[in-house]
Every structure is written in structure tokens, then in C-alpha cells.
Design a protein around this motif. Structure first.
Motif, PDB file in Angstrom:
ATOM      1  N   PHE A  98      49.776  71.609  32.033  1.00 37.28           N
ATOM      2  CA  PHE A  98      49.128  70.779  30.888  1.00 37.28           C
ATOM      3  C   PHE A  98      49.532  70.789  29.961  1.00 37.28           C
ATOM      4  O   PHE A  98      50.689  72.038  29.549  1.00 37.28           O
ATOM      5  CB  PHE A  98      47.567  71.069  30.596  1.00 37.28           C
ATOM      6  CG  PHE A  98      46.641  71.729  31.729  1.00 37.28           C
ATOM      7  CD1 PHE A  98      46.708  69.701  32.801  1.00 37.28           C
ATOM      8  CD2 PHE A  98      46.300  72.506  32.670  1.00 37.28           C
ATOM      9  CE1 PHE A  98      45.479  69.748  33.860  1.00 37.28           C
ATOM     10  CE2 PHE A  98      45.545  72.006  33.714  1.00 37.28           C
ATOM     11  CZ  PHE A  98      45.524  70.953  34.594  1.00 37.28           C
ATOM     12  N   ASP A  99      50.074  70.283  28.820  1.00 36.34           N
ATOM     13  CA  ASP A  99      50.157  70.259  27.545  1.00 36.34           C
ATOM     14  C   ASP A  99      49.214  69.690  26.051  1.00 36.34           C
ATOM     15  O   ASP A  99      48.064  69.667  26.930  1.00 36.34           O
ATOM     16  CB  ASP A  99      51.817  68.943  27.166  1.00 36.34           C
ATOM     17  CG  ASP A  99      51.466  67.881  27.329  1.00 36.34           C
ATOM     18  OD1 ASP A  99      50.232  66.912  27.851  1.00 36.34           O
ATOM     19  OD2 ASP A  99      52.200  67.851  27.727  1.00 36.34           O
ATOM     20  N   THR A 100      50.181  69.503  25.151  1.00 35.52           N
ATOM     21  CA  THR A 100      48.800  69.080  23.698  1.00 35.52           C
ATOM     22  C   THR A 100      47.629  68.127  24.592  1.00 35.52           C
ATOM     23  O   THR A 100      47.133  66.803  24.081  1.00 35.52           O
ATOM     24  CB  THR A 100      49.407  68.503  22.594  1.00 35.52           C
ATOM     25  OG1 THR A 100      49.718  70.575  22.640  1.00 35.52           O
ATOM     26  CG2 THR A 100      48.625  68.669  22.066  1.00 35.52           C
TER      27      THR A 100
ATOM     28  N   GLU B  61      53.378  66.548  31.265  1.00 38.65           N
ATOM     29  CA  GLU B  61      54.410  67.196  31.798  1.00 38.65           C
ATOM     30  C   GLU B  61      54.214  66.695  32.946  1.00 38.65           C
ATOM     31  O   GLU B  61      54.084  67.735  34.430  1.00 38.65           O
ATOM     32  CB  GLU B  61      53.493  68.754  31.784  1.00 38.65           C
ATOM     33  CG  GLU B  61      53.963  69.512  30.006  1.00 38.65           C
ATOM     34  CD  GLU B  61      53.962  71.242  30.354  1.00 38.65           C
ATOM     35  OE1 GLU B  61      53.119  71.991  31.961  1.00 38.65           O
ATOM     36  OE2 GLU B  61      53.811  71.915  29.712  1.00 38.65           O
ATOM     37  N   GLY B  62      53.744  65.617  33.665  1.00 38.89           N
ATOM     38  CA  GLY B  62      53.664  65.659  34.753  1.00 38.89           C
ATOM     39  C   GLY B  62      52.494  65.475  35.442  1.00 38.89           C
ATOM     40  O   GLY B  62      52.122  65.523  36.610  1.00 38.89           O
ATOM     41  N   GLY B  63      51.447  66.058  35.242  1.00 37.41           N
ATOM     42  CA  GLY B  63      50.690  66.313  35.837  1.00 37.41           C
ATOM     43  C   GLY B  63      49.414  65.734  36.839  1.00 37.41           C
ATOM     44  O   GLY B  63      49.264  65.847  37.836  1.00 37.41           O
ATOM     45  N   ILE B  64      49.518  64.030  36.777  1.00 39.82           N
ATOM     46  CA  ILE B  64      48.960  62.804  37.444  1.00 39.82           C
ATOM     47  C   ILE B  64      49.823  62.503  38.449  1.00 39.82           C
ATOM     48  O   ILE B  64      48.951  63.318  39.990  1.00 39.82           O
ATOM     49  CB  ILE B  64      48.611  62.106  36.792  1.00 39.82           C
ATOM     50  CG1 ILE B  64      47.986  61.941  35.639  1.00 39.82           C
ATOM     51  CG2 ILE B  64      48.989  60.456  37.487  1.00 39.82           C
ATOM     52  CD1 ILE B  64      47.452  60.599  34.921  1.00 39.82           C
ATOM     53  N   GLY B  65      50.665  63.453  38.703  1.00 38.79           N
ATOM     54  CA  GLY B  65      51.760  62.798  39.758  1.00 38.79           C
ATOM     55  C   GLY B  65      52.132  64.262  40.328  1.00 38.79           C
ATOM     56  O   GLY B  65      51.733  64.577  41.931  1.00 38.79           O
TER      57      GLY B  65
ATOM     58  N   SER C 114      51.803  59.384  29.121  1.00 39.20           N
ATOM     59  CA  SER C 114      51.117  59.690  27.764  1.00 39.20           C
ATOM     60  C   SER C 114      49.811  58.903  27.583  1.00 39.20           C
ATOM     61  O   SER C 114      49.487  58.302  28.761  1.00 39.20           O
ATOM     62  CB  SER C 114      52.634  58.703  27.019  1.00 39.20           C
ATOM     63  OG  SER C 114      52.566  57.758  27.356  1.00 39.20           O
ATOM     64  N   LEU C 115      49.582  59.126  25.654  1.00 47.02           N
ATOM     65  CA  LEU C 115      48.090  57.974  25.975  1.00 47.02           C
ATOM     66  C   LEU C 115      48.626  57.224  24.388  1.00 47.02           C
ATOM     67  O   LEU C 115      49.038  57.473  23.972  1.00 47.02           O
ATOM     68  CB  LEU C 115      47.336  58.978  25.087  1.00 47.02           C
ATOM     69  CG  LEU C 115      46.860  60.178  26.173  1.00 47.02           C
ATOM     70  CD1 LEU C 115      46.006  62.171  25.371  1.00 47.02           C
ATOM     71  CD2 LEU C 115      45.875  59.958  26.801  1.00 47.02           C
ATOM     72  N   TRP C 116      47.268  56.853  24.462  1.00 41.46           N
ATOM     73  CA  TRP C 116      47.401  55.835  23.309  1.00 41.46           C
ATOM     74  C   TRP C 116      46.063  54.797  23.021  1.00 41.46           C
ATOM     75  O   TRP C 116      45.268  54.831  23.985  1.00 41.46           O
ATOM     76  CB  TRP C 116      48.255  54.618  22.938  1.00 41.46           C
ATOM     77  CG  TRP C 116      48.401  53.117  24.565  1.00 41.46           C
ATOM     78  CD1 TRP C 116      48.048  52.386  23.478  1.00 41.46           C
ATOM     79  CD2 TRP C 116      49.132  53.328  25.350  1.00 41.46           C
ATOM     80  NE1 TRP C 116      48.383  51.188  25.461  1.00 41.46           N
ATOM     81  CE2 TRP C 116      49.350  52.303  26.033  1.00 41.46           C
ATOM     82  CE3 TRP C 116      49.530  54.647  26.354  1.00 41.46           C
ATOM     83  CZ2 TRP C 116      48.963  52.073  27.624  1.00 41.46           C
ATOM     84  CZ3 TRP C 116      50.318  54.310  27.635  1.00 41.46           C
ATOM     85  CH2 TRP C 116      49.397  53.311  27.730  1.00 41.46           C
TER      86      TRP C 116
END
Length: 704
Positions: free
Chosen positions: A168-170, A175-179, A362-364
Motif C-alpha cells: 500500500f501507499d498513500t 503500488e499495484g495492490g489490485i493486480g 490511481s484515484l480521482w
């Protein structure tokens, strides 16, 4: 240029000894003081060492809450599998130092398989596992988890029934956790496995704040009855697509007003009951708690470390934290600000939709009153005006900092008439527009950087100043004042440059201004005329943890990790690093001291080397674990710009730092052991400055 034989090679008068046994290379880099490209010498493994030294591993290992809650989560998971009468087989993805694997082994796992793709860290973990006596229980595999194979004689003899990982990151998923999770469930884990952590919940909170808005917008600047207007392309742009990560807890609560309660927008289930979506949308309706503009969206997340959600690790800021009086400081997982793409002014009690989206990395976010169609883009949006990419967050806020602009306005009022021709030397500066509004005859501004050049031209066009301001595309080395239509009377700068990292790197202004003056036959005034570096002994509350030895963590010996960090740090780290100290509190251990002063009106070539030793005093029994440094630029006697404290320093009190600048930070070795003195003492600061080469070196020697 690679060398494998023992030779000496002279570059810019510097001799290097090249070893037979190690391959080395010269790389080009910019000298941040002079602005010139130079050659630098690098060992073959420099990048590896830099990555190790700058890694967040040590910070994580000082995160006691994280370590203990992972330990507790593993204990619960292993007990659950045991209660089912099954053997316990643990997979640790991205093991780092091997800490989580050793926890699992100590808790009685039958087998533990740990993978680590970064080879230097995998080698380190192997030694740590051996030294702690777990070689027979833990198999370390130097691969990415997505490259692991399962089957007899392969990486994993069979699928595992417990997964423990920290990917995990902020932004949680950056960091590609989903994959990673989806692949692990598909290829490496049993169907009814337990995952530590099991779930993450993501929260947002809408706020109104002038400070937050300034990090994303450039409002108009008032200039003595006139205005410098921001182009509509900037005003209407949603901003850069990247998150604004920061220590949100250090943002004073009087600088923002919350418009909503913390609201859960996503729940990421890592247990494998269903694959994690690589793109997802959440629309939540919220009632506004107050009236104001929606200027920012605060974001954080928590982790449920066990299947029953009884063990929670929260990254929330203090005002929303479940245990605000017992919060863990961490720098690897901070909070973030996102900026909405729709500009809404809301009223108390109004219902507003929060639209949250994510892809695999990423998020938005956006906000809307009615339909959400076409409000928040389906794909991660980009900055349309490009200004948010040209300017960093702090630089954007700096452009409209009231104090700074008042200093510039007062300085220009004293030095500009209707006959003045001005040359501006700063990257992406609005000084030319301010000078034009104050009646300057003509302004040249040097903008060789394509992005800065485009942005400033947009500002000039918006303010209809094309006839008064000329943008020069040339590099300073190519500029000859005799080629200009007007004779320059004044050179001015903020000064701020994109290549600057440390506060004094903006001394580049001096080199560039002096280079231009050489080609002029008339007298030219330079503003600012002086730069002064100040230093103060301080006690960093938590920042010391990023460089401190770990030693023993949760009963495991990690000294091997300390060794490789120390060795890498000694070879690649600079004595001083940049940090935004408003995010990292420190108290004053003594009064500030002038370290070095440079007169910008002097010719660079006429100043010989400066060698001096200054004493930074530490008062009484004040703790001290480092030095903070900053610069002050003097325009006129009473007109100065500082990158340091915004209020007078009081010994023993917290220092209040500028929000828009980074300061220089020196941390004493192994700052975990705070130094205290029984009587007044000092830190010797040795300075060596060679103007002709643009070399500035600091050394620090605590005298206790």
C-alpha cells in the motif's frame, strides 16, 4: 562512458581513480547553483544504493502500531486455520526485511514462503532470517509474486492458506495492490484463505479553505489599483491528475472548514470473495455542514487486519482518528488532498453528490448537484491548461502569497519608472506582469523551459501585455543584452528555479544575472542584492525516524538492515536534504545563526573560495537532534523574502515554517537517541564555498 580498467580520467580538472573490479560511469547532471550541465562520477551500483538509502523501509519499521497490528492480524489468522484442523501455510508478498515472515514463523506457521523482487533487499532479508534462526521455516524467493510458480519442485509446493502483505501507499492502490491481490487469489492461494489485512475502507471529506485553494488555483493579484488576471484556462481547470500527499494532521484546523462528515466512498475487499475491480465508481450523497466553496477533498484509508474487523489500523488525521491521543506518526502512509473538477459553492444543509473513481493504480474525485453524467471523467483526467503541471503545488501557492507579492510590489515601486527596462530571471514568474502593471517601460523575461514559457505567454495574453513584455526563449548562456531592442536598467528575480532542490539552489539567479551583465556596457541594478543562509539547532519531533537505526523490531534483530542502509546512505546521501518542515514539527534548541551571506552585486569570478566555521549554539538542557537551514533574500533594507520561519523563533517552542517552501534538514547520525546537554554547548557548522565551480559543502560536528 564505461571504464573497466584502472585509469585516471580528468573531467573539468577533477581526477578520478577507477577501480579494476568495479564498472563505473560518468553521468551528466545539472549544477543547481550555476544552472550548468556537468559530469559526475557514479559507481555501477549507485542507483541501487540510492534506492536503498531513500527507501521507506526504515520509516515503516519504526511504525510500531503497524508492526503490532500486523502481528495481531497474523496471530488471529493462524489461530483460525489451526482451529479448522489444517496446517498453516503463509505467503508473504514483498517481504522487505522479512519481518512479517518471521512473525508468522514465530507464531507457529508450518511453512512460510516470502517473495521479494528487489534483489539487494532480498539478500538482506535472507541474512536477517538466518541470523534470527528461521532458515528452516522460511523460504525466500527473489521474485515478483506474479512470477511465482506453484507445484512440486517449483517456487511454492502448493497453494497457501494465509496471505500477508503490505503493498500500500498513500493512495492505497498506487503500488499495484489490485493486480497483486487478484493474481495471488487466482494463482497462489486456496479459495478459503485468510488475508492480512482483510479489507481497506477509503474515506473522503469535503472542505473549504483559502490555503487549500491556493495549492490548486492562481487567483488574481491586486497591484496598486490594477490586477494581474489569471487566464480562464487555469481558473476553470481541475488541476493536475496526481494526488497531493501531505501530513494532513499538521494542517492547522483554523485554515479550513469541513463541509461534510468523513464519508466512506470505497471498500476494497482483499479476501478474494470476488476479484477487486480495476475500475470502479462510487456516488454518495452528503448533506453540507456549512456554507462555502468546495476547494478540496481530503482522503485517507484504514485497514481491517482481521476477518471480524476488530483490529483496525487507521491513517485518519487527528480530528477523525479513532484514538486521537494515541496516534502513530508515519511518513510512508500519509493523507492526500484531491481537487474537484467542478467548482461548486454550497449552502449549509444542501445535498451534494461526491463522485469517486479509481482505475488499477490511481484515484480521482468530483462533486455534483444533479446528474453525475460527464462530470467526472471515466478515465483519469489530465490538466488541460498545463499550468498545474508546470507549477508544483507549493509553487502555485507561492505565486499568490500575499507577503511575497507585497515585497515584490514595494521593491518594484521603489525601482521602476516609466523609463525603466527590466529583465526578469526566474522560472514561470509573474514578476514581469507585476512590473508592467506598475508602469515599467518594457520587461524581458527569460523562459527557456517550454512549459513555463507557454504558461507565462498565456498570462501575458490574458492581461493584454504583449506590447510590454517580451518572452525570451533562449538559455541564459545564449543571451546577449546587445541583441535586445532596449537597454536593461534592472535585473530582478523572485528568485525561484525549477532545478532548485535546496533553498540556496536559487542562488542560480546570481550566476545567471552576472553572466548577462558581462555583455552590458551600462550600469544595471540587481534585485535581490543579497542571499543569506541561516541555521538553527532543532529537535525534530518525528522526522528523525526516517534515518534512525531500527536495531530490534518486535523482538527481531534487524541490524543487518541497518548496516546496508548506513553504507548506502554514506555513499549517496547529501549532508542536507530538503523537507517541508511545516509538515514535520520541530522545536528550537537555540537561536538562529547566520551561516553564509552572498552579495549578488559582486562578480562571481572575483570571489575566492570561502571557508568558515560557525557555531550554532544549543541552550541549556534543550534536546537537539539536527539542524534546520533556510535562506533569506534581501531586496531592500526592510524588504526581504524568507524560506524559513514565519514567526520569531523562541527557544523550546515549536517553529512555525513557511507553507510554500522546503527547508534544508540535517539529521545527526542515529537520531533516535536524542542529545541533551547539561550546559550551553554548540554545533560546529563548517562551510566550504567555491563560487567559480558552484560547489557549496556543509559539514556538521556536534560538540557533545
Amino acid at each position: 562512458m564505461l571504464f573497466t580498467n584502472a585509469i585516471r580520467y580528468n573531467v573539468f580538472g577533477v581526477l578520478f581513480q577507477i577501480s579494476k573490479s568495479r564498472m563505473s560511469t560518468f553521468v551528466s547532471k545539472i549544477n543547481r547553483l550555476t544552472g550548468k550541465m556537468e559530469w559526475d562520477f557514479r559507481e555501477e551500483d549507485y542507483d541501487y544504493k540510492q534506492e536503498i538509502a531513500r527507501s521507506a523501509y526504515a520509516d515503516m519499521l519504526h511504525d510500531t502500531e503497524r508492526n503490532q497490528l500486523y502481528y495481531k492480524g497474523l496471530e488471529i489468522a493462524i489461530s483460525r486455520v489451526r482451529e479448522q484442523g489444517r496446517s498453516v501455510h503463509v505467503l508473504d508478498i514483498g517481504t522487505g526485511t522479512g519481518l512479517l515472515s518471521m512473525m508468522a514463523a514465530r507464531l507457529g506457521a508450518d511453512t512460510v514462503h516470502a517473495c521479494e523482487a528487489f534483489k539487494p533487499m532480498a539478500d538482506c532479508a535472507l541474512k536477517i532470517i538466518q541470523q534470527n534462526g528461521f532458515s528452516d521455516k522460511i523460504k525466500l524467493i527473489p521474485k515478483r509474486s506474479t512470477d511465482l510458480t506453484v507445484g512440486e519442485g517449483l517456487d511454492l509446493p502448493h497453494r497457501c492458506n494465509i496471505l500477508v502483505t503490505e503493498v500500500f501507499d498513500t493512495e492505497l492502490i498506487g503500488e499495484g495492490g489490485i493486480g497483486t491481490f487478484n493474481h495471488a487469489h487466482r494463482e497462489l492461494l486456496e479459495d478459503d484463505c485468510i488475508v492480512v489485512p482483510s479489507v481497506s475502507n477509503m474515506y473522503v471529506q469535503l472542505v473549504t479553505s483559502d490555503l487549500v485553494k491556493r495549492w490548486n488555483q492562481v487567483p488574481d493579484i491586486s497591484v496598486k489599483g490594477s490586477r494581474v488576471t489569471s487566464p480562464s484556462e487555469i481558473s476553470n481547470c481541475g488541476g493536475a491528475p496526481s494526488l497531493h500527499d501531505l501530513q494532513l494532521d499538521q494542517l492547522p484546523t483554523d485554515t479550513f472548514t469541513v463541509l461534510t462528515q468523513p464519508t466512506q466512498v470505497f471498500r476494497f475487499d482483499f479476501t478474494g470473495k470476488s476479484p477487486l475491480p480495476c475500475d470502479n465508481t462510487s456516488v454518495i450523497e452528503c448533506s453540507m455542514l456549512d456554507t462555502g466553496n468546495i476547494d478540496g477533498i481530503f482522503m485517507w484509508w484504514d485497514l481491517e487486519m482481521d476477518p471480524d474487523a476488530k483490529v483496525i489500523l487507521s491513517c485518519a488525521p487527528r480530528w477523525s482518528h479513532p484514538t486521537p491521543n494515541n496516534m502513530q506518526w508515519r511518513d510512508h502512509w500519509m493523507q492526500a488532498i484531491y481537487y474537484p473538477y467542478s467548482r461548486l459553492t454550497v449552502s449549509k444543509g444542501e445535498i451534494i453528490k461526491i463522485i469517486s473513481k479509481h482505475d488499477e493504480y490511481s484515484l480521482w474525485f468530483d462533486v455534483a448537484r444533479e446528474s453525475v453524467k460527464d462530470i467526472c471523467p471515466e478515465e483519469r483526467p489530465i490538466c488541460g491548461c498545463m499550468s498545474h503541471i508546470t507549477y508544483g503545488r507549493s509553487r502555485m501557492a507561492m505565486l499568490t502569497d500575499t507577503h511575497r507579492n507585497n515585497v515584490y510590489i514595494q521593491t518594484l515601486e521603489k525601482n521602476v519608472t516609466s523609463d525603466t527596462v527590466c529583465l526578469c530571471i526566474s522560472d514561470g514568474s509573474l514578476l514581469p506582469l507585476i512590473a508592467a502593471r506598475l508602469g515599467c517601460k518594457h520587461i524581458y523575461t527569460v523562459e527557456p523551459n517550454h512549459m513555463c514559457n507557454r504558461t507565462i505567454r498565456d498570462f501575458i495574453k490574458c492581461n493584454q501585455l504583449e506590447d510590454r513584455i517580451t518572452v525570451l526563449d533562449k538559455n541564459m548562456e545564449e543571451l546577449n543584452l546587445n541583441d535586445l531592442s532596449h537597454k536593461i536598467d534592472l535585473i530582478i528575480g523572485e528568485p525561484v528555479f525549477q532545478s532548485s532542490v535546496l533553498p540556496w539552489d536559487n542562488m542560480c539567479f546570481w550566476y545567471l544575472a552576472q553572466h548577462v551583465i558581462k555583455s552590458s556596457s551600462n550600469q544595471i541594478k540587481i534585485l535581490p542584492g543579497k542571499m543569506t543562509i541561516y541555521g538553527c539547532g532543532v529537535n525534530y519531533s518525528d522526522l528523525w525516524k526516517i534515518r534512525a537505526d531500527v536495531d530490534v523490531c518486535e523482538g527481531f534483530n534487524l541490524q543487518e538492515f541497518d548496516k546496508i542502509i548506513q553504507m548506502s546512505s554514506l555513499e549517496v546521501d547529501e549532508t542536507i536534504e530538503p523537507q517541508p518542515l511545516w509538515e514535520y514539527p520541530c522545536t528550537a534548541s537555540g537561536q538562529p545563526v547566520e551561516i553564509l551571506s552572498i552579495d549578488f552585486t559582486q562578480n562571481v569570478d572575483q570571489i575566492s573560495s570561502i571557508n568558515k566555521t560557525m557555531a550554532v549554539n544549543i541552550v541549556g538542557t534543550q534536546p537537539c537532534n539536527g539542524v534546520a537551514l533556510w535562506v533569506e533574500f534581501t531586496f531592500e533594507d526592510n524588504l526581504r523574502i524568507s524560506t524559513g520561519p514565519t514567526q520569531p523563533i523562541r527557544i523550546g517552542d515549536k517553529i512555525i515554517w513557511d507553507y510554500n517552501c522546503k527547508q534544508g534538514v540535517h539529521l545527526f547520525y542515529n537520531n533516535r537517541k536524542l542529545s541533551t546537554t547539561s550546559e550551553n554547548t554548540e554545533i560546529e557548522v563548517y562551510v566550504n564555498f567555491v563560487p567559480s565551480k558552484g560547489d557549496l559543502d556543509f559539514r556538521f560536528h556536534p560538540k557533545w
